[in-house]
Motif scaffolding. Sequence first.
Motif, mmCIF file in Angstrom:
data_model
loop_
_atom_site.group_PDB
_atom_site.id
_atom_site.type_symbol
_atom_site.label_atom_id
_atom_site.label_comp_id
_atom_site.label_asym_id
_atom_site.label_seq_id
_atom_site.Cartn_x
_atom_site.Cartn_y
_atom_site.Cartn_z
ATOM 1 N N ALA A 67 0.826 -1.204 0.000
ATOM 2 C CA ALA A 67 0.000 0.000 0.000
ATOM 3 C C ALA A 67 0.865 1.261 0.000
ATOM 4 O O ALA A 67 0.504 2.271 -0.614
ATOM 5 C CB ALA A 67 -0.925 0.002 1.220
ATOM 6 N N ARG A 68 2.006 1.179 0.640
ATOM 7 C CA ARG A 68 2.889 2.353 0.718
ATOM 8 C C ARG A 68 3.686 2.534 -0.562
ATOM 9 O O ARG A 68 3.923 3.661 -1.009
ATOM 10 C CB ARG A 68 3.831 2.205 1.909
ATOM 11 N N PHE A 69 4.122 1.430 -1.148
ATOM 12 C CA PHE A 69 4.913 1.496 -2.380
ATOM 13 C C PHE A 69 4.119 0.847 -3.519
ATOM 14 O O PHE A 69 4.226 -0.355 -3.763
ATOM 15 C CB PHE A 69 6.255 0.784 -2.197
ATOM 16 N N GLU A 70 3.312 1.673 -4.183
ATOM 17 C CA GLU A 70 2.425 1.151 -5.214
ATOM 18 C C GLU A 70 3.193 0.527 -6.375
ATOM 19 O O GLU A 70 2.713 -0.409 -7.012
ATOM 20 C CB GLU A 70 1.511 2.261 -5.725
ATOM 21 N N TRP A 71 4.388 1.023 -6.632
ATOM 22 C CA TRP A 71 5.158 0.472 -7.749
ATOM 23 C C TRP A 71 5.546 -0.991 -7.493
ATOM 24 O O TRP A 71 5.661 -1.784 -8.430
ATOM 25 C CB TRP A 71 6.431 1.309 -7.967
ATOM 26 N N LEU A 72 5.708 -1.342 -6.210
ATOM 27 C CA LEU A 72 6.073 -2.717 -5.886
ATOM 28 C C LEU A 72 4.913 -3.666 -6.200
ATOM 29 O O LEU A 72 5.103 -4.734 -6.799
ATOM 30 C CB LEU A 72 6.455 -2.808 -4.404
ATOM 31 N N TYR A 73 3.706 -3.250 -5.807
ATOM 32 C CA TYR A 73 2.532 -4.060 -6.130
ATOM 33 C C TYR A 73 2.348 -4.142 -7.637
ATOM 34 O O TYR A 73 2.044 -5.206 -8.185
ATOM 35 C CB TYR A 73 1.290 -3.458 -5.481
ATOM 36 N N LEU A 74 2.541 -3.013 -8.319
ATOM 37 C CA LEU A 74 2.392 -2.990 -9.774
ATOM 38 C C LEU A 74 3.385 -3.935 -10.443
ATOM 39 O O LEU A 74 3.035 -4.655 -11.394
ATOM 40 C CB LEU A 74 2.598 -1.557 -10.294
ATOM 41 N N ALA A 75 4.614 -3.963 -9.939
ATOM 42 C CA ALA A 75 5.628 -4.852 -10.516
ATOM 43 C C ALA A 75 5.228 -6.319 -10.342
ATOM 44 O O ALA A 75 5.347 -7.126 -11.284
ATOM 45 C CB ALA A 75 6.990 -4.594 -9.858
ATOM 46 N N PHE A 76 4.734 -6.673 -9.163
ATOM 47 C CA PHE A 76 4.268 -8.049 -8.933
ATOM 48 C C PHE A 76 3.108 -8.387 -9.859
ATOM 49 O O PHE A 76 3.032 -9.483 -10.413
ATOM 50 C CB PHE A 76 3.845 -8.223 -7.472
ATOM 51 N N ARG A 77 2.178 -7.433 -10.005
ATOM 52 C CA ARG A 77 0.989 -7.695 -10.817
ATOM 53 C C ARG A 77 1.362 -7.885 -12.286
ATOM 54 O O ARG A 77 0.853 -8.784 -12.955
ATOM 55 C CB ARG A 77 -0.005 -6.538 -10.680
ATOM 56 N N ILE A 78 2.254 -7.055 -12.784
ATOM 57 C CA ILE A 78 2.679 -7.188 -14.174
ATOM 58 C C ILE A 78 3.413 -8.504 -14.385
ATOM 59 O O ILE A 78 3.205 -9.204 -15.388
ATOM 60 C CB ILE A 78 3.554 -5.984 -14.585
ATOM 61 N N ALA A 79 4.280 -8.860 -13.431
ATOM 62 C CA ALA A 79 4.994 -10.137 -13.526
ATOM 63 C C ALA A 79 4.016 -11.300 -13.557
ATOM 64 O O ALA A 79 4.159 -12.250 -14.339
ATOM 65 C CB ALA A 79 5.973 -10.277 -12.365
ATOM 66 N N GLY A 80 2.990 -11.242 -12.710
ATOM 67 C CA GLY A 80 1.993 -12.298 -12.698
ATOM 68 C C GLY A 80 1.224 -12.377 -13.993
ATOM 69 O O GLY A 80 0.953 -13.472 -14.519
ATOM 70 N N ALA A 81 0.855 -11.225 -14.543
ATOM 71 C CA ALA A 81 0.124 -11.199 -15.806
ATOM 72 C C ALA A 81 0.970 -11.769 -16.942
ATOM 73 O O ALA A 81 0.490 -12.556 -17.768
ATOM 74 C CB ALA A 81 -0.301 -9.766 -16.124
ATOM 75 N N LEU A 82 2.230 -11.381 -16.990
ATOM 76 C CA LEU A 82 3.114 -11.880 -18.049
ATOM 77 C C LEU A 82 3.325 -13.385 -17.929
ATOM 78 O O LEU A 82 3.407 -14.093 -18.936
ATOM 79 C CB LEU A 82 4.457 -11.145 -18.003
ATOM 80 N N TYR A 83 3.378 -13.890 -16.703
ATOM 81 C CA TYR A 83 3.553 -15.325 -16.528
ATOM 82 C C TYR A 83 2.310 -16.084 -16.979
ATOM 83 O O TYR A 83 2.406 -17.138 -17.615
ATOM 84 C CB TYR A 83 3.866 -15.643 -15.062
#
Length: 212
Positions: A67-83
């Motif tokens: 919640a504090r570092f939105e870019w970290l969540y975004l990076a995980f989400r993009i990685a999951g989508a690409l996988y």
Amino acid sequence: MDYAVALAGLAVVHLLAVASPGPSTVLVIQTAAVSGRRAGLLAAFAMMLGALVWAAAALFGLQVLFARFEWLYLAFRIAGALYLLYLAYMLLRHAGAPLPEADPSAANPSAVLVGAWQGFLKALLLQLSNPKVMVFMGSIFISLLPAQPPSWMDATVLAIVALNEFTWFALLALLFSGGAARAFYRRTKLWLDRLMGGVLGLLGARLLVSEV
């Protein structure tokens, strides 16, 4: 709040979520049908391990970090989508390939073992690459558990998550690794792989463009 009632509610809600169709369901079914019972059960075990990681993260504060570092969540989400998109591509690419032999007595045992551990790794990566699992768990933990639960309750929550995850996916693995299910899969592999690949692709695209 009565601890037993809270834990029972958590167990029911989490089990319903685990049993709802999604990429994990697709992957375990496909792994069991293609590579056999051992691979399916290892994939179920991998789903359990991945869920435990996210459940522990939700219990012990990683959700706050996201919640504090939105870019970290975004990076995980993009990685999951690409996988997910990668898995979809592989399913579609190999849809026309014949179903490999999963019976250890009729195949190279080392090759069967390698295939089983490949299924384990794919399932673990799938579960760990989707931060929405942790967001969901965090939401039900907040909704159903007391604000400051005792330490034994945290351990019980993790045990419930492990039991629900492994039981459900192991049942799927046992069901779809059976002879009748495997024979059906063999006859319809081209279209089933295309369907499952399309579903994974749509889920990956949805995860990639979603805002939450």
